[in-house]
Design a protein around this motif. Structure first.
Motif, PDB file in Angstrom:
ATOM      1  N   ILE A 158      31.566  85.500   2.015  1.00  0.00           N
ATOM      2  CA  ILE A 158      30.358  85.210   1.242  1.00  0.00           C
ATOM      3  C   ILE A 158      29.745  83.880   1.673  1.00  0.00           C
ATOM      4  CG2 ILE A 158      29.466  84.782  -1.075  1.00  0.00           C
ATOM      5  CD1 ILE A 158      31.778  86.576  -2.097  1.00  0.00           C
ATOM      6  N   PHE A 159      30.592  82.892   1.928  1.00  0.00           N
ATOM      7  CA  PHE A 159      30.103  81.590   2.371  1.00  0.00           C
ATOM      8  C   PHE A 159      29.324  81.721   3.681  1.00  0.00           C
ATOM      9  CE2 PHE A 159      30.737  77.780   4.993  1.00  0.00           C
ATOM     10  CZ  PHE A 159      30.117  76.831   4.191  1.00  0.00           C
ATOM     11  N   LEU A 160      29.833  82.521   4.601  1.00  0.00           N
ATOM     12  CA  LEU A 160      29.147  82.710   5.885  1.00  0.00           C
ATOM     13  C   LEU A 160      27.807  83.420   5.707  1.00  0.00           C
ATOM     14  CD1 LEU A 160      32.232  83.648   8.090  1.00  0.00           C
ATOM     15  CD2 LEU A 160      30.781  81.622   8.367  1.00  0.00           C
ATOM     16  N   LEU A 161      27.743  84.383   4.785  1.00  0.00           N
ATOM     17  CA  LEU A 161      26.471  85.045   4.497  1.00  0.00           C
ATOM     18  C   LEU A 161      25.473  84.050   3.909  1.00  0.00           C
ATOM     19  CD1 LEU A 161      27.169  88.596   2.966  1.00  0.00           C
ATOM     20  CD2 LEU A 161      26.236  88.022   5.217  1.00  0.00           C
ATOM     21  N   ALA A 162      25.944  83.201   3.001  1.00  0.00           N
ATOM     22  CA  ALA A 162      25.066  82.193   2.411  1.00  0.00           C
ATOM     23  C   ALA A 162      24.590  81.209   3.472  1.00  0.00           C
ATOM     24  CB  ALA A 162      25.813  81.460   1.297  1.00  0.00           C
ATOM     25  N   LEU A 163      25.470  80.867   4.390  1.00  0.00           N
ATOM     26  CA  LEU A 163      25.110  79.962   5.479  1.00  0.00           C
ATOM     27  C   LEU A 163      24.039  80.579   6.373  1.00  0.00           C
ATOM     28  CD1 LEU A 163      26.157  77.124   6.200  1.00  0.00           C
ATOM     29  CD2 LEU A 163      27.695  78.214   7.851  1.00  0.00           C
ATOM     30  N   TYR A 164      24.181  81.879   6.630  1.00  0.00           N
ATOM     31  CA  TYR A 164      23.186  82.603   7.436  1.00  0.00           C
ATOM     32  C   TYR A 164      21.800  82.484   6.802  1.00  0.00           C
ATOM     33  CZ  TYR A 164      20.529  87.020   7.149  1.00  0.00           C
ATOM     34  OH  TYR A 164      19.544  87.964   7.005  1.00  0.00           O
ATOM     35  N   ARG A 165      21.728  82.682   5.483  1.00  0.00           N
ATOM     36  CA  ARG A 165      20.430  82.608   4.816  1.00  0.00           C
ATOM     37  C   ARG A 165      19.887  81.178   4.843  1.00  0.00           C
ATOM     38  NH1 ARG A 165      16.588  85.036   5.201  1.00  0.00           N
ATOM     39  NH2 ARG A 165      17.604  86.992   4.680  1.00  0.00           N
ATOM     40  N   ALA A 166      20.758  80.193   4.655  1.00  0.00           N
ATOM     41  CA  ALA A 166      20.312  78.797   4.676  1.00  0.00           C
ATOM     42  C   ALA A 166      19.744  78.429   6.048  1.00  0.00           C
ATOM     43  CB  ALA A 166      21.476  77.872   4.314  1.00  0.00           C
ATOM     44  N   PHE A 167      20.398  78.884   7.117  1.00  0.00           N
ATOM     45  CA  PHE A 167      19.888  78.621   8.462  1.00  0.00           C
ATOM     46  C   PHE A 167      18.524  79.281   8.675  1.00  0.00           C
ATOM     47  CE2 PHE A 167      24.382  77.774  10.046  1.00  0.00           C
ATOM     48  CZ  PHE A 167      24.137  76.442  10.315  1.00  0.00           C
ATOM     49  N   TYR A 168      18.335  80.461   8.110  1.00  0.00           N
ATOM     50  CA  TYR A 168      17.048  81.142   8.289  1.00  0.00           C
ATOM     51  C   TYR A 168      15.916  80.409   7.583  1.00  0.00           C
ATOM     52  CZ  TYR A 168      17.519  85.289  11.135  1.00  0.00           C
ATOM     53  OH  TYR A 168      17.620  86.141  12.218  1.00  0.00           O
ATOM     54  N   LEU A 169      16.220  79.732   6.469  1.00  0.00           N
ATOM     55  CA  LEU A 169      15.196  78.908   5.830  1.00  0.00           C
ATOM     56  C   LEU A 169      14.740  77.808   6.789  1.00  0.00           C
ATOM     57  CD1 LEU A 169      16.541  78.479   2.176  1.00  0.00           C
ATOM     58  CD2 LEU A 169      14.752  80.017   2.992  1.00  0.00           C
ATOM     59  N   GLY A 170      15.694  77.208   7.488  1.00  0.00           N
ATOM     60  CA  GLY A 170      15.343  76.209   8.497  1.00  0.00           C
ATOM     61  C   GLY A 170      14.536  76.802   9.634  1.00  0.00           C
ATOM     62  N   ASN A 171      14.872  78.034  10.027  1.00  0.00           N
ATOM     63  CA  ASN A 171      14.139  78.723  11.087  1.00  0.00           C
ATOM     64  C   ASN A 171      12.686  78.945  10.696  1.00  0.00           C
ATOM     65  OD1 ASN A 171      13.758  80.542  13.465  1.00  0.00           O
ATOM     66  ND2 ASN A 171      13.659  82.118  11.896  1.00  0.00           N
ATOM     67  N   TRP A 172      12.467  79.395   9.450  1.00  0.00           N
ATOM     68  CA  TRP A 172      11.101  79.635   8.984  1.00  0.00           C
ATOM     69  C   TRP A 172      10.309  78.334   8.921  1.00  0.00           C
ATOM     70  CZ3 TRP A 172      13.405  82.917   4.499  1.00  0.00           C
ATOM     71  CH2 TRP A 172      13.735  84.175   4.994  1.00  0.00           C
ATOM     72  N   ALA A 173      10.938  77.264   8.458  1.00  0.00           N
ATOM     73  CA  ALA A 173      10.243  75.978   8.370  1.00  0.00           C
ATOM     74  C   ALA A 173       9.844  75.474   9.752  1.00  0.00           C
ATOM     75  CB  ALA A 173      11.147  74.955   7.668  1.00  0.00           C
ATOM     76  N   GLN A 174      10.744  75.622  10.710  1.00  0.00           N
ATOM     77  CA  GLN A 174      10.454  75.157  12.060  1.00  0.00           C
ATOM     78  C   GLN A 174       9.352  75.996  12.705  1.00  0.00           C
ATOM     79  OE1 GLN A 174      13.941  74.719  14.464  1.00  0.00           O
ATOM     80  NE2 GLN A 174      12.874  73.649  16.097  1.00  0.00           N
ATOM     81  N   ARG A 175       9.401  77.321  12.497  1.00  0.00           N
ATOM     82  CA  ARG A 175       8.352  78.177  13.053  1.00  0.00           C
ATOM     83  C   ARG A 175       6.990  77.890  12.415  1.00  0.00           C
ATOM     84  NH1 ARG A 175       9.624  84.424  13.410  1.00  0.00           N
ATOM     85  NH2 ARG A 175       7.570  84.245  14.412  1.00  0.00           N
ATOM     86  N   TYR A 176       6.994  77.573  11.120  1.00  0.00           N
ATOM     87  CA  TYR A 176       5.736  77.271  10.434  1.00  0.00           C
ATOM     88  C   TYR A 176       5.083  76.025  11.012  1.00  0.00           C
ATOM     89  CZ  TYR A 176       2.455  76.329   6.653  1.00  0.00           C
ATOM     90  OH  TYR A 176       1.308  76.084   5.922  1.00  0.00           O
ATOM     91  N   ARG A 177       5.923  75.050  11.407  1.00  0.00           N
ATOM     92  CA  ARG A 177       5.381  73.816  11.999  1.00  0.00           C
ATOM     93  C   ARG A 177       4.881  74.042  13.415  1.00  0.00           C
ATOM     94  NH1 ARG A 177      10.093  71.404   9.813  1.00  0.00           N
ATOM     95  NH2 ARG A 177      10.980  71.227  11.914  1.00  0.00           N
TER      96      ARG A 177
END
Length: 205
Positions: A158-177
């Protein structure tokens, strides 16, 4: 392709590898919500219909196929392997009808309401998969609350799944910039909701 996307995909793949290792080595499905696994399989089935015609990149195509195949393996094993069937949490897991009415149908309705093209079944199911993925962990959270504890091996998954989602938030923020025309409010909203639902898992972990 950003470093956050790569880290997120790596965490996601590692989560499935850890889960399969847990099931194979312990021959026990205790502490694991089968409803959550079925919902994730449904997410991939809805989202990756384009495997037959969308070859954006070999990496993208192989990743989709791997997630779908791994989800099929896990759900099939939980249903078909006697040792896993015997150790499933029947009394504490969500009932199929409750899962359908509370999670699947609302996701379908939201997907249809926010779809880019309501005449396209693929677009409708793709949008629905975003909302369903956001709440797919709810049965697992309910199971942990009902049992009052979380099996340590399952907590790693579960921790790894949560980590995956947290990394994707960073991915979206970087792509938006970086990308002037990058705009995916559906994915951002559902991703934020999913991350908030994973907060209790981080605390337990």
């Amino acid at each position: 392709m950003t470093v956050f996307r790569l880290a997120g995909d790596a965490s996601h793949a590692l989560a499935w590898a850890v889960l399969l290792l847990i099931l194979c080595c312990s021959r026990s499905a205790a502490g694991l919500s089968l409803r959550t696994q079925e919902l994730l399989l449904l997410v991939y089935a809805w989202r990756y219909q384009d495997l037959a015609w969308n070859f954006l990149s070999l990496y993208n195509w192989c990743t989709k196929l791997a997630y779908l195949s791994l989800a099929v393996c896990v759900v099939s094993a939980c249903h078909c392997v006697p040792a896993l069937r015997r150790t499933r949490n029947y009394s504490t897991d969500l009932r199929p009808l409750s899962t359908l009415l509370l999670l699947v149908l609302p996701s379908l309705l939201l997907g249809y309401a926010t779809s880019m093209d309501r005449t396209s079944p693929f677009e409708n199911l793709w949008a629905s998969s975003l909302y369903l993925e956001a709440v797919a962990a709810v049965p697992q959270l309910v199971l942990i609350v009902r049992e009052g504890s979380s099996r340590s091996a399952v907590s790693h998954y579960i921790f790894l799944l949560a980590l995956y989602r947290a990394f994707y938030l960073g991915n979206w923020a970087q792509r938006y910039r970086r990308e002037p025309y990058y705009w995916q409010p559906q994915a951002w909203t559902s991703g934020a909701v999913q991350t908030l639902l994973y907060v209790p898992f981080f605390i337990v972990y």
